[in-house]
Design a protein around this motif. Structure first.
Motif, PDB file in Angstrom:
ATOM      1  N   GLU A  60       0.783  -1.178   0.043  1.00  0.00           N
ATOM      2  CA  GLU A  60      -0.134  -0.049   0.003  1.00  0.00           C
ATOM      3  C   GLU A  60       0.814   1.162  -0.028  1.00  0.00           C
ATOM      4  O   GLU A  60       0.445   2.273  -0.443  1.00  0.00           O
ATOM      5  CB  GLU A  60      -0.833  -0.007   1.297  1.00  0.00           C
ATOM      6  CG  GLU A  60      -2.219  -1.004   0.938  1.00  0.00           C
ATOM      7  CD  GLU A  60      -2.913  -0.939   2.191  1.00  0.00           C
ATOM      8  OE1 GLU A  60      -2.802   0.063   2.982  1.00  0.00           O
ATOM      9  OE2 GLU A  60      -3.845  -1.648   2.375  1.00  0.00           O
ATOM     10  N   SER A  61       1.923   1.386   0.551  1.00  0.00           N
ATOM     11  CA  SER A  61       2.718   2.401   0.712  1.00  0.00           C
ATOM     12  C   SER A  61       3.323   2.729  -0.679  1.00  0.00           C
ATOM     13  O   SER A  61       3.805   3.868  -1.052  1.00  0.00           O
ATOM     14  CB  SER A  61       3.875   2.162   1.616  1.00  0.00           C
ATOM     15  OG  SER A  61       4.629   0.936   1.097  1.00  0.00           O
TER      16      SER A  61
ATOM     17  N   PRO B 207       0.402   5.488  -2.272  1.00  0.00           N
ATOM     18  CA  PRO B 207      -0.271   5.730  -0.818  1.00  0.00           C
ATOM     19  C   PRO B 207      -1.704   6.327  -1.475  1.00  0.00           C
ATOM     20  O   PRO B 207      -1.845   6.812  -2.513  1.00  0.00           O
ATOM     21  CB  PRO B 207       0.689   6.925  -0.536  1.00  0.00           C
ATOM     22  CG  PRO B 207       1.421   7.412  -1.744  1.00  0.00           C
ATOM     23  CD  PRO B 207       1.577   6.419  -2.396  1.00  0.00           C
ATOM     24  N   PRO B 208      -2.540   6.240  -0.469  1.00  0.00           N
ATOM     25  CA  PRO B 208      -3.903   6.562  -0.473  1.00  0.00           C
ATOM     26  C   PRO B 208      -3.862   8.059  -0.907  1.00  0.00           C
ATOM     27  O   PRO B 208      -4.915   8.723  -1.859  1.00  0.00           O
ATOM     28  CB  PRO B 208      -4.450   6.370   0.846  1.00  0.00           C
ATOM     29  CG  PRO B 208      -3.662   5.292   1.604  1.00  0.00           C
ATOM     30  CD  PRO B 208      -2.198   5.719   1.080  1.00  0.00           C
ATOM     31  N   SER B 209      -2.999   8.996  -0.458  1.00  0.00           N
ATOM     32  CA  SER B 209      -3.033  10.496  -0.865  1.00  0.00           C
ATOM     33  C   SER B 209      -2.949  10.520  -2.361  1.00  0.00           C
ATOM     34  O   SER B 209      -3.367  11.505  -3.055  1.00  0.00           O
ATOM     35  CB  SER B 209      -1.818  11.407  -0.174  1.00  0.00           C
ATOM     36  OG  SER B 209      -0.490  10.701  -0.572  1.00  0.00           O
ATOM     37  N   LYS B 210      -1.981   9.688  -2.926  1.00  0.00           N
ATOM     38  CA  LYS B 210      -1.949   9.713  -4.479  1.00  0.00           C
ATOM     39  C   LYS B 210      -3.163   9.364  -5.158  1.00  0.00           C
ATOM     40  O   LYS B 210      -3.518   9.788  -6.031  1.00  0.00           O
ATOM     41  CB  LYS B 210      -0.863   8.930  -4.863  1.00  0.00           C
ATOM     42  CG  LYS B 210      -0.547   8.748  -6.359  1.00  0.00           C
ATOM     43  CD  LYS B 210       0.156   9.648  -6.811  1.00  0.00           C
ATOM     44  CE  LYS B 210       0.783   9.498  -8.282  1.00  0.00           C
ATOM     45  NZ  LYS B 210       1.315  10.823  -9.122  1.00  0.00           N
TER      46      LYS B 210
ATOM     47  N   SER C 257      -6.364   9.305  -3.940  1.00  0.00           N
ATOM     48  CA  SER C 257      -7.239  10.427  -3.681  1.00  0.00           C
ATOM     49  C   SER C 257      -6.954  11.666  -4.516  1.00  0.00           C
ATOM     50  O   SER C 257      -8.034  12.425  -4.684  1.00  0.00           O
ATOM     51  CB  SER C 257      -7.552  10.641  -2.283  1.00  0.00           C
ATOM     52  OG  SER C 257      -6.151  11.299  -1.924  1.00  0.00           O
ATOM     53  N   ALA C 258      -5.853  11.888  -4.993  1.00  0.00           N
ATOM     54  CA  ALA C 258      -5.782  13.077  -5.538  1.00  0.00           C
ATOM     55  C   ALA C 258      -5.933  13.024  -7.256  1.00  0.00           C
ATOM     56  O   ALA C 258      -5.651  14.043  -8.242  1.00  0.00           O
ATOM     57  CB  ALA C 258      -4.112  13.625  -5.617  1.00  0.00           C
TER      58      ALA C 258
END
Length: 83
Positions: free
Chosen positions: A2-3, A6-9, A11-12
């Motif tokens: 998962e790293s 990343p979720p931030s990538k 979600s963007a």
């Protein structure tokens, strides 16, 4: 893993964008394993194609009575197998 993405990538991302990671084999190494891309559609060509679509003719009419009857028959068949 998962790293790696990343979720931030995720979600963007904008609509039509995607990211991913692929694995390789020891005998067939892949140099670029992560990717970030965008799907680009030819909307005019898609519209022309969709305009030629035809409705699928129904094969038979199904109502709740038929569905309920099938459900009850399957339950009975399973009960018969168990017994």
């Amino acid at each position: 893993m998962e790293s790696a993405v990343p979720p931030s990538k995720i979600s963007a991302l904008s609509s039509r964008e995607f990211v991913g990671i692929t694995a390789d084999n020891p005998d067939c190494k892949i140099e670029l394993k992560t990717f970030h891309s965008e799907i680009i559609n030819d909307h005019d060509a898609l519209k022309k194609e969709q305009d030629t679509y035809q409705e699928i003719a129904p094969i038979r009419k199904i109502d709740n009575t038929i569905i309920q009857g099938n459900y009850l028959q399957i339950k009975q068949d399973i009960q018969n197998i168990i017994n």
